[in-house]
Design a protein around this motif. Structure first.
Motif, short mmCIF file in Angstrom:
data_model
loop_
_atom_site.label_atom_id
_atom_site.label_comp_id
_atom_site.label_asym_id
_atom_site.label_seq_id
_atom_site.Cartn_x
_atom_site.Cartn_y
_atom_site.Cartn_z
N LEU A 326 -2.10 -0.07 27.54
CA LEU A 326 -0.70 0.27 27.22
C LEU A 326 -0.49 1.78 27.23
O LEU A 326 0.57 2.26 27.68
N LEU A 327 -1.46 2.55 26.74
CA LEU A 327 -1.33 4.01 26.75
C LEU A 327 -1.30 4.55 28.18
O LEU A 327 -0.57 5.51 28.47
N ILE A 328 -2.08 3.95 29.07
CA ILE A 328 -2.08 4.40 30.47
C ILE A 328 -0.70 4.20 31.09
O ILE A 328 -0.18 5.07 31.79
N ILE A 329 -0.09 3.05 30.83
CA ILE A 329 1.26 2.80 31.37
C ILE A 329 2.26 3.79 30.80
O ILE A 329 3.08 4.37 31.53
N ALA A 330 2.20 4.03 29.48
CA ALA A 330 3.13 4.95 28.84
C ALA A 330 2.96 6.37 29.37
O ALA A 330 3.95 7.05 29.70
N PHE A 331 1.73 6.84 29.45
CA PHE A 331 1.49 8.21 29.92
C PHE A 331 1.79 8.36 31.41
O PHE A 331 2.16 9.45 31.85
N ASN A 332 1.64 7.30 32.18
CA ASN A 332 2.00 7.38 33.60
C ASN A 332 3.49 7.60 33.77
O ASN A 332 3.92 8.45 34.58
N TYR A 333 4.31 6.87 32.99
CA TYR A 333 5.76 7.09 33.02
C TYR A 333 6.11 8.50 32.56
O TYR A 333 6.97 9.17 33.14
N PHE A 334 5.43 8.96 31.51
CA PHE A 334 5.71 10.30 30.99
C PHE A 334 5.36 11.38 32.00
O PHE A 334 6.14 12.32 32.22
N ILE A 373 11.79 5.23 41.91
CA ILE A 373 10.66 5.88 41.25
C ILE A 373 10.18 5.04 40.07
O ILE A 373 8.97 4.93 39.82
N SER A 374 11.11 4.45 39.33
CA SER A 374 10.75 3.63 38.17
C SER A 374 9.91 2.42 38.60
O SER A 374 8.89 2.10 37.97
N LYS A 375 10.32 1.76 39.69
CA LYS A 375 9.56 0.59 40.17
C LYS A 375 8.19 1.00 40.69
O LYS A 375 7.18 0.34 40.41
N VAL A 376 8.15 2.09 41.46
CA VAL A 376 6.87 2.54 42.00
C VAL A 376 5.95 3.02 40.88
O VAL A 376 4.73 2.80 40.92
N THR A 377 6.53 3.66 39.86
CA THR A 377 5.73 4.12 38.72
C THR A 377 5.09 2.96 37.98
O THR A 377 3.93 3.05 37.56
N LEU A 378 5.85 1.87 37.81
CA LEU A 378 5.29 0.69 37.15
C LEU A 378 4.12 0.13 37.94
O LEU A 378 3.07 -0.21 37.37
N LEU A 379 4.27 0.05 39.26
CA LEU A 379 3.19 -0.45 40.10
C LEU A 379 1.97 0.46 40.01
O LEU A 379 0.83 0.00 39.90
N GLY A 380 2.20 1.79 40.05
CA GLY A 380 1.09 2.73 39.92
C GLY A 380 0.43 2.66 38.56
O GLY A 380 -0.80 2.79 38.45
N ALA A 381 1.23 2.46 37.50
CA ALA A 381 0.66 2.36 36.15
C ALA A 381 -0.21 1.12 36.01
O ALA A 381 -1.29 1.17 35.40
N LEU A 382 0.26 -0.01 36.56
CA LEU A 382 -0.55 -1.23 36.52
C LEU A 382 -1.84 -1.05 37.31
O LEU A 382 -2.90 -1.55 36.91
N PHE A 383 -1.76 -0.34 38.43
CA PHE A 383 -2.96 -0.06 39.23
C PHE A 383 -3.97 0.76 38.43
O PHE A 383 -5.16 0.43 38.37
N LEU A 384 -3.51 1.86 37.80
CA LEU A 384 -4.41 2.70 37.01
C LEU A 384 -4.98 1.93 35.82
O LEU A 384 -6.17 2.04 35.50
N GLY A 385 -4.12 1.17 35.15
CA GLY A 385 -4.58 0.39 34.00
C GLY A 385 -5.63 -0.64 34.39
O GLY A 385 -6.63 -0.83 33.68
#
Length: 437
Positions: A326-334, A373-385
């Motif tokens: 969850l922190l990875i997703i939050a910090f990716n958006y930030f 950007i919001s949709k791509v960021t979510l996909l990137g956050a899930l990838f990193l997580g």
């Protein structure tokens, strides 16, 4: 890839850069084996095997330093203070107007920001070296040869000074690679430190395979780990190169007798826009309880509330994995929010007579870019997580005490791809066609 390196060695200038980079990396690896005075490396390695061998923050730092931390060498902290300083300055650039103005001043402003980052790096290195000294002093085992009296004070000064000077030297070596070598110096040194642990991991797999005679389960684990490793590298390469392209059309305009514009292009938005920064942020936060438990040591009552609380933040616990994810997703958006400004992108398109087909200029364009950007960021956050948490899930399922190092693989693959792109671009600059060809 091998063809690219072979062609690069044919160019004298590129060959000099590659050899210079290899020389700096050799110096870095030699420094990773020079131990700090007044420390017992054997006792420190025992500490990592018992208390810091389960993937906590100290083990994470040990991976980033190529094992230098567990060997008590002068490069024990490597470039971790510089990474932290860069993150701090990058965040303060958004909050402090003076730093924001420096960032917009071009190359001169970036030089001043780099100078500030160096000073912050020295301060953080001094603090981290002091904290590491007290951790060694309070830990179990006779890691320090002198702990009290004048000898203890003198040993503390020498140990802290060696750790701090080692970080300053590593950063200087990285600057030399960036200036005269190939690629980003800091990234190359981080790449070399992580890659240096490869032979030890290979020896561990060979040892497991030999243990298969007594436990047949290892005959299943070793091929599975190799297959998963190859799959992770392939997946990381694919996701690192993935991007969402927003089409842009520029209107035609006539200036005198010439016509300008009228071309179609795109705005590339990479899926992994923030790299490994969200993982580093999340690791720093989720490892705080583990660091506090390491400092407290035997003062924590076994079976009590705090003992259960600290155990929940061990890397093999599901609470640790969930909070980490969850922190990875939050910090990716930030991180993406402070790096990309949809309003500024829309204004730049409008100034250059550009527009996204089917989208009106101005606010509708910025809203559209923001949604993309919001949709791509979510996909990137899930990838990193997924990359960061997968080793924890894998260890819990197989019951094998092994860390595939998703973060390490991500860093190594990212640096390798970026270095190859830079090498190819420099080769193209030296092989352009002339006007008469």
């Amino acid at each position: 890839m091998f063809e690219t390196w072979r062609n690069a060695f044919k160019q004298p200038e590129l060959r000099k850069k590659i050899l210079y980079t290899l020389l700096i990396l050799l110096i870095f690896r030699i420094g990773s084996y020079i131990t700090v005075p007044f420390l017992d490396p054997v006792a420190l390695q025992d500490l990592f095997k018992t208390g810091a061998g389960s993937g906590d923050f100290l083990s994470y730092l040990n991976i980033m330093t190529g094992g230098a931390l567990s060997q008590a060498t002068v490069f024990a902290m490597s470039i971790t203070p510089y990474i932290n300083a860069s993150i701090i300055i990058q965040l303060l650039t958004v909050a402090i107007p003076a730093l924001e103005r420096l960032q917009k001043e071009g190359s001169e402003g970036h030089k001043k920001i780099q100078k500030i980052t160096r000073y912050v790096t020295l301060g953080l290195a001094l603090i981290q070296a002091t904290a590491f000294y007290f951790l060694l002093k309070n830990s179990q085992g006779n890691i320090l040869k002198y702990k009290s009296g004048f000898s203890g004070v003198f040993a503390a000064i020498i140990i802290i000074a060696c750790f701090t000077a080692g970080t300053a030297l590593v950063v200087w070596l990285g600057d030399r690679i960036s200036e005269k070598g190939l690629g980003n110096g800091i990234s190359i040194i981080l790449f070399a430190g992580i890659l240096s642990r490869g032979p030890a991991a290979f020896q561990m797999l060979v040892g497991w395979w030999k243990m298969g005679s007594s436990n047949p389960a290892y005959y299943f684990y070793v091929p599975l780990i190799v297959i998963v490793f190859i799959a992770m590298v392939t997946f990381i390469v694919w996701m690192t190169n993935a991007e969402r392209r927003i089409p842009v059309s520029y209107a035609k305009r006539v200036v005198g007798r010439k016509m300008y514009g009228g071309q179609n292009t795109h705005i590339p938005i990479k899926v992994n826009m923030s790299g490994v920064m969200p993982i580093i942020f999340a690791m720093s936060f989720v490892s705080l309880p583990n660091m506090i438990a390491t400092f407290l040591g035997p003062n924590v009552k076994a079976g009590g509330f705090w003992d259960g609380f600290f155990k929940a933040f061990h890397s093999d616990h599901w609470v640790y994995g969930l909070i980490y994810f969850l922190l990875i997703i939050a910090f990716n958006y930030f991180y993406v929010a402070i790096q990309y400004n949809p309003i500024e992108i829309a204004n730049n398109l409008r100034k250059n007579n550009g527009a996204i087909p089917g989208i009106r200029p101005g606010k509708p364009t910025s809203d559209f870019i923001s949604r993309v950007i919001s949709k791509v960021t979510l996909l990137g956050a899930l990838f990193l997580g997924l990359i960061a948490v997968f080793p924890i899930i894998f260890s819990m399922i197989t019951k094998a005490n092994v860390s595939l190092g998703g973060t390490s693989i991500l860093i190594v693959v990212g640096v390798a791809l970026e270095t190859m792109r830079q090498l190819e671009s420099q080769m193209m600059m030296r092989h352009h066609k002339g006007f008469l060809e």
